[in-house]
Design a protein around this motif. Structure first.
Motif, PDB file in Angstrom:
ATOM      1  N   GLU A 116      22.171  43.346  60.772  1.00 25.04           N
ATOM      2  CA  GLU A 116      21.538  44.424  61.513  1.00 25.04           C
ATOM      3  C   GLU A 116      21.317  45.638  60.594  1.00 25.04           C
ATOM      4  O   GLU A 116      22.193  46.019  59.822  1.00 25.04           O
ATOM      5  CB  GLU A 116      22.417  44.831  62.701  1.00 25.04           C
ATOM      6  N   ASN A 117      20.112  46.219  60.666  1.00 24.07           N
ATOM      7  CA  ASN A 117      19.744  47.363  59.813  1.00 24.07           C
ATOM      8  C   ASN A 117      19.908  47.042  58.329  1.00 24.07           C
ATOM      9  O   ASN A 117      20.321  47.890  57.537  1.00 24.07           O
ATOM     10  CB  ASN A 117      20.576  48.595  60.170  1.00 24.07           C
ATOM     11  N   PHE A 118      19.539  45.813  57.957  1.00 21.46           N
ATOM     12  CA  PHE A 118      19.722  45.392  56.571  1.00 21.46           C
ATOM     13  C   PHE A 118      18.857  46.200  55.618  1.00 21.46           C
ATOM     14  O   PHE A 118      19.199  46.355  54.436  1.00 21.46           O
ATOM     15  CB  PHE A 118      19.399  43.900  56.445  1.00 21.46           C
ATOM     16  N   ASP A 119      17.734  46.731  56.110  1.00 26.42           N
ATOM     17  CA  ASP A 119      16.846  47.488  55.234  1.00 26.42           C
ATOM     18  C   ASP A 119      17.486  48.783  54.747  1.00 26.42           C
ATOM     19  O   ASP A 119      16.996  49.400  53.796  1.00 26.42           O
ATOM     20  CB  ASP A 119      15.521  47.783  55.932  1.00 26.42           C
ATOM     21  N   ARG A 120      18.596  49.215  55.361  1.00 21.74           N
ATOM     22  CA  ARG A 120      19.296  50.424  54.911  1.00 21.74           C
ATOM     23  C   ARG A 120      20.468  50.113  53.988  1.00 21.74           C
ATOM     24  O   ARG A 120      21.198  51.014  53.581  1.00 21.74           O
ATOM     25  CB  ARG A 120      19.798  51.220  56.115  1.00 21.74           C
ATOM     26  N   GLU A 121      20.615  48.840  53.662  1.00 19.04           N
ATOM     27  CA  GLU A 121      21.732  48.437  52.817  1.00 19.04           C
ATOM     28  C   GLU A 121      21.686  49.100  51.449  1.00 19.04           C
ATOM     29  O   GLU A 121      22.724  49.363  50.836  1.00 19.04           O
ATOM     30  CB  GLU A 121      21.712  46.908  52.646  1.00 19.04           C
ATOM     31  N   PHE A 122      20.490  49.419  50.968  1.00 18.32           N
ATOM     32  CA  PHE A 122      20.352  49.928  49.602  1.00 18.32           C
ATOM     33  C   PHE A 122      20.199  51.447  49.554  1.00 18.32           C
ATOM     34  O   PHE A 122      19.945  52.004  48.491  1.00 18.32           O
ATOM     35  CB  PHE A 122      19.155  49.247  48.928  1.00 18.32           C
ATOM     36  N   ASP A 123      20.349  52.105  50.689  1.00 15.04           N
ATOM     37  CA  ASP A 123      20.319  53.563  50.706  1.00 15.04           C
ATOM     38  C   ASP A 123      21.548  54.119  49.995  1.00 15.04           C
ATOM     39  O   ASP A 123      22.655  53.586  50.140  1.00 15.04           O
ATOM     40  CB  ASP A 123      20.292  54.095  52.145  1.00 15.04           C
ATOM     41  N   GLU A 124      21.327  55.168  49.221  1.00 16.18           N
ATOM     42  CA  GLU A 124      22.457  55.821  48.576  1.00 16.18           C
ATOM     43  C   GLU A 124      23.298  56.521  49.634  1.00 16.18           C
ATOM     44  O   GLU A 124      22.769  57.191  50.533  1.00 16.18           O
ATOM     45  CB  GLU A 124      21.971  56.828  47.538  1.00 16.18           C
ATOM     46  N   ARG A 141      30.149  55.079  56.123  1.00 19.93           N
ATOM     47  CA  ARG A 141      28.905  54.531  55.582  1.00 19.93           C
ATOM     48  C   ARG A 141      29.205  53.512  54.487  1.00 19.93           C
ATOM     49  O   ARG A 141      28.560  52.471  54.393  1.00 19.93           O
ATOM     50  CB  ARG A 141      28.032  55.656  55.004  1.00 19.93           C
ATOM     51  N   TRP A 142      30.172  53.832  53.656  1.00 18.69           N
ATOM     52  CA  TRP A 142      30.551  52.923  52.577  1.00 18.69           C
ATOM     53  C   TRP A 142      31.090  51.615  53.133  1.00 18.69           C
ATOM     54  O   TRP A 142      30.750  50.527  52.666  1.00 18.69           O
ATOM     55  CB  TRP A 142      31.589  53.593  51.679  1.00 18.69           C
ATOM     56  N   GLN A 143      31.932  51.702  54.143  1.00 22.03           N
ATOM     57  CA  GLN A 143      32.523  50.497  54.729  1.00 22.03           C
ATOM     58  C   GLN A 143      31.480  49.654  55.453  1.00 22.03           C
ATOM     59  O   GLN A 143      31.660  48.447  55.609  1.00 22.03           O
ATOM     60  CB  GLN A 143      33.640  50.889  55.702  1.00 22.03           C
ATOM     61  N   ALA A 144      30.384  50.273  55.886  1.00 21.46           N
ATOM     62  CA  ALA A 144      29.350  49.542  56.611  1.00 21.46           C
ATOM     63  C   ALA A 144      28.473  48.696  55.685  1.00 21.46           C
ATOM     64  O   ALA A 144      27.733  47.834  56.166  1.00 21.46           O
ATOM     65  CB  ALA A 144      28.478  50.522  57.393  1.00 21.46           C
ATOM     66  N   LYS A 145      28.534  48.945  54.399  1.00 21.20           N
ATOM     67  CA  LYS A 145      27.744  48.137  53.462  1.00 21.20           C
ATOM     68  C   LYS A 145      28.223  46.690  53.505  1.00 21.20           C
ATOM     69  O   LYS A 145      29.424  46.422  53.575  1.00 21.20           O
ATOM     70  CB  LYS A 145      27.868  48.679  52.041  1.00 21.20           C
ATOM     71  N   ARG A 146      27.281  45.780  53.453  1.00 25.75           N
ATOM     72  CA  ARG A 146      27.618  44.365  53.582  1.00 25.75           C
ATOM     73  C   ARG A 146      28.099  43.744  52.281  1.00 25.75           C
ATOM     74  O   ARG A 146      28.654  42.651  52.291  1.00 25.75           O
ATOM     75  CB  ARG A 146      26.406  43.599  54.107  1.00 25.75           C
ATOM     76  N   VAL A 159      35.014  51.412  36.211  1.00 25.94           N
ATOM     77  CA  VAL A 159      33.924  51.201  35.264  1.00 25.94           C
ATOM     78  C   VAL A 159      32.580  51.267  35.970  1.00 25.94           C
ATOM     79  O   VAL A 159      31.659  51.941  35.515  1.00 25.94           O
ATOM     80  CB  VAL A 159      34.083  49.849  34.532  1.00 25.94           C
ATOM     81  N   TYR A 160      32.486  50.590  37.119  1.00 25.46           N
ATOM     82  CA  TYR A 160      31.224  50.578  37.874  1.00 25.46           C
ATOM     83  C   TYR A 160      31.515  50.205  39.311  1.00 25.46           C
ATOM     84  O   TYR A 160      32.376  49.368  39.598  1.00 25.46           O
ATOM     85  CB  TYR A 160      30.250  49.565  37.273  1.00 25.46           C
ATOM     86  N   ASN A 161      30.830  50.827  40.247  1.00 21.74           N
ATOM     87  CA  ASN A 161      30.820  50.397  41.635  1.00 21.74           C
ATOM     88  C   ASN A 161      29.437  50.657  42.206  1.00 21.74           C
ATOM     89  O   ASN A 161      28.812  51.669  41.916  1.00 21.74           O
ATOM     90  CB  ASN A 161      31.890  51.125  42.461  1.00 21.74           C
ATOM     91  N   ARG A 162      28.946  49.714  42.995  1.00 22.07           N
ATOM     92  CA  ARG A 162      27.560  49.800  43.451  1.00 22.07           C
ATOM     93  C   ARG A 162      27.349  50.919  44.455  1.00 22.07           C
ATOM     94  O   ARG A 162      26.325  51.603  44.422  1.00 22.07           O
ATOM     95  CB  ARG A 162      27.142  48.455  44.065  1.00 22.07           C
ATOM     96  N   HIS A 163      28.277  51.122  45.394  1.00 23.41           N
ATOM     97  CA  HIS A 163      28.075  52.112  46.445  1.00 23.41           C
ATOM     98  C   HIS A 163      29.177  53.166  46.388  1.00 23.41           C
ATOM     99  O   HIS A 163      30.355  52.847  46.275  1.00 23.41           O
ATOM    100  CB  HIS A 163      28.080  51.448  47.823  1.00 23.41           C
TER     101      HIS A 163
END
Length: 563
Positions: A116-124, A141-146, A159-163
């Motif tokens: 659901e609302n997958f198109d917002r998955e890549f929003d900063e 918001r962070w926890q809602a990322k799939r 070192v790196y994290n996507r969200h």
């Protein structure tokens, strides 16, 4: 009739047969073909019913061991919008029983809720709300990322994290580091666990821990392949000796400084995994479909204009390989090419640098201990008459890639590029490439007229390459493509499971009917609407295999040009 404890398409107890396998698993199935209603699914990823075929030779027709029961659709297809057939009265009674026991969702499947609302998955995350948003809301918001990817050092340094930024998720990074260290202290390497509806997969690579957190139903093996690709992206910047040296001298090294500027590459790679990456899933490359004779002309042009310092030469169109020349005893690893394609066509950083670029990079599949030097030149895709009306996108960009081990070979490679492009224009090869790009991928109905297939992927195992039709008209949206790739993930995971020895893997759900066919020479994954019969699916699969064998030298690069 009483409801069985496990999911089945049978309505009464007398219709159920059970088969036990050597690994201890059990399978229930309907004994009567006539009494079986259309299949259903109500549990998301776990709801897909798998029908295992009996052993047969790889040379036999798929129809000799593929299921032949017909399946009728009862709801609108989530994958392709296929018109649903009316439900039977017996099927309505069965659904009513499921609702009474609480086993069926009334409105949406588990997969629908996950996506659901997958198109917002890549929003900063920091761009979703004004600056005065509370930390609790940002964390929500962070926890809602799939899907999340985290990379940290063995000392716990991020070192790196996507969200999210380090301040937001520092507590979670600390928890992950503590859990990993606990298992290492007990001499028991942590590989993965499930918590909160998400799968956590951990990979240890020298001084680095790489963690994938996914709610998309991917298998551990698939997530490990993705983590390996992120690790290779880091090595392509640093090389293995440099990475080892940094941490051997100072275990608490902050690796973000040496990796500064590469975050867009890592994020582009991570986002491609979240959207669904066929090259990564199938560990193979896609080639531009052109005639064998046309490809040979392009290969010969590269060979004739080759300079002494050239190691590899490639022509790439929209992320699909057109031609490659290489030394006789060296091959380019698919994972190295995927890193290059991600850099050129996904991250867009190289394209933004102008028409030509000179890039030092490590190709870990070739040699993880040193650098090579890549000359990249982007070419005009469209003819001069329609350049203004048809701006190029990343899906139709043409690039010439020339790779050398000599860091002083920039001008030699530039001269070679000019000669190659001039010759390709004169012999008509550039026009052929432009036409192939303009035509796009073929439709499934172009291969099998009137087929029930909505999409398929055919992989040549010997050539480590795959071919697939256009996503249109059934998978035009980001969400539809993610659902398709999720289905391919399920088929791939079932067919390549540790204890699986399947040649045919058949899945039925309310939204689709699909098939994986695995042989030593090829793999085929295909998807049809829920009302398609298994016999029609098997016939279409056979025809796709016959077409692929017939067109092999057009859709794949066989050997390439060597010197």
């Amino acid at each position: 009739p009483r409801l069985q404890a496990t999911a089945t398409t049978a309505v009464s107890r007398t219709d159920i047969h059970t088969h036990s396998y050597q690994d201890g698993s059990r399978e229930t199935y309907a004994a009567s073909k006539q009494s079986s209603p259309p299949p259903t699914s109500w549990g998301g990823w776990s709801s897909i019913r798998r029908l295992r075929s009996q052993e047969a030779s790889d040379s036999a027709s798929i129809r000799s061991y593929a299921p032949t029961l017909g399946t009728g659709g009862d709801v609108e297809s989530l994958l392709g919008g296929f018109a649903a057939q009316e439900q039977t009265s017996g099927w309505n009674i069965f659904n009513a029983q499921l609702k009474e026991t609480g086993l069926q969702h009334d409105d949406a499947s588990e997969e629908d809720m996950v996506l659901e609302n997958f198109d917002r998955e890549f929003d900063e995350i920091d761009a979703l709300e004004p600056d005065n948003i509370t930390e609790e809301k940002l964390l929500a918001r962070w926890q809602a990322k799939r899907k999340h990817f985290m990379i940290l050092s063995s000392a716990g340094k991020p070192v790196y994290n996507r969200h999210g930024d380090d301040n937001l998720i520092s507590g979670y990074i600390g928890i992950v580091q503590t859990i990993i260290s606990f298992y290492e202290g007990a001499q028991d390497q942590l590989k993965g666990f499930t918590a909160g509806g998400a799968r956590f997969v951990v990979m240890s690579q020298g001084p680095l821990y790489l963690v994938a957190i996914s709610k998309l139903g991917e298998s551990d093996l698939q997530l490990r392949v993705q983590l390996e690709a992120l690790y290779m992206q880091i090595l392509s910047t640093l090389t293995l000796p440099n990475l080892t040296h940094l941490f051997s001298n100072r275990p608490s090294t902050d690796l973000r400084r040496p990796l500064q500027g590469t975050e867009p590459l890592l994020s582009a790679l991570a986002d491609s995994f979240t959207r669904g990456s066929a090259p990564t899933l199938f560990s193979a490359l896609e080639c531009l479909r052109v005639r064998k004779s046309h490809r040979e002309v392009i290969n010969n042009t590269l060979l004739q204009k080759r300079c002494e310092s050239l190691l590899y030469g490639l022509v790439v169109a929209g992320g699909r390989l057109v031609s490659v020349v290489r030394p006789r005893r060296h091959s380019l690893h698919p994972s190295d090419l995927q890193l290059i394609f991600n850099m050129l066509f996904e991250a867009e950083g190289v394209k933004a640098g102008g028409g030509e670029n000179w890039i030092p990079l490590c190709l870990p599949g070739f040699n993880k201990n040193g650098y090579l030097y890549m000359y990249v030149s982007f070419l005009d895709v469209h003819e001069e008459d329609d350049q203004q009306n048809s701006p190029a996108s990343r899906h139709d960009e043409i690039a010439v890639l020339l790779i050398s081990a000599n860091k002083e070979s920039f001008y030699d490679l530039r001269t070679m590029r000019d000669a190659v492009v001039e010759e390709l224009e004169q012999n008509g090869s550039m026009a052929i490439i432009r036409t192939a790009i303009r035509n796009g991928r073929f439709a499934a109905t172009d291969i099998v007229p009137g087929t029930v297939l909505h999409h398929f992927v055919y992989k040549s195992r010997a050539n480590v390459q795959f071919v697939m039709p256009s996503y249109e008209p059934h998978f035009t949206t980001l969400l539809a493509r993610r659902r398709l790739l999720s289905l391919y993930h399920t088929l791939h995971a079932g067919a390549h499971a540790k204890n699986a020895h399947l040649k045919v893997h058949h899945c039925i759900s309310r939204s689709s009917i699909s098939l994986a066919w695995i042989t030593p020479s090829f793999e085929l994954y295909c998807v049809a609407g829920p009302s398609a019969s298994r016999n029609a699916l098997a016939q279409s699969a056979n025809k796709v295999v016959q077409w692929a064998r017939r067109e092999e030298e057009r859709i794949f690069i066989i050997g390439g040009a060597v010197f």
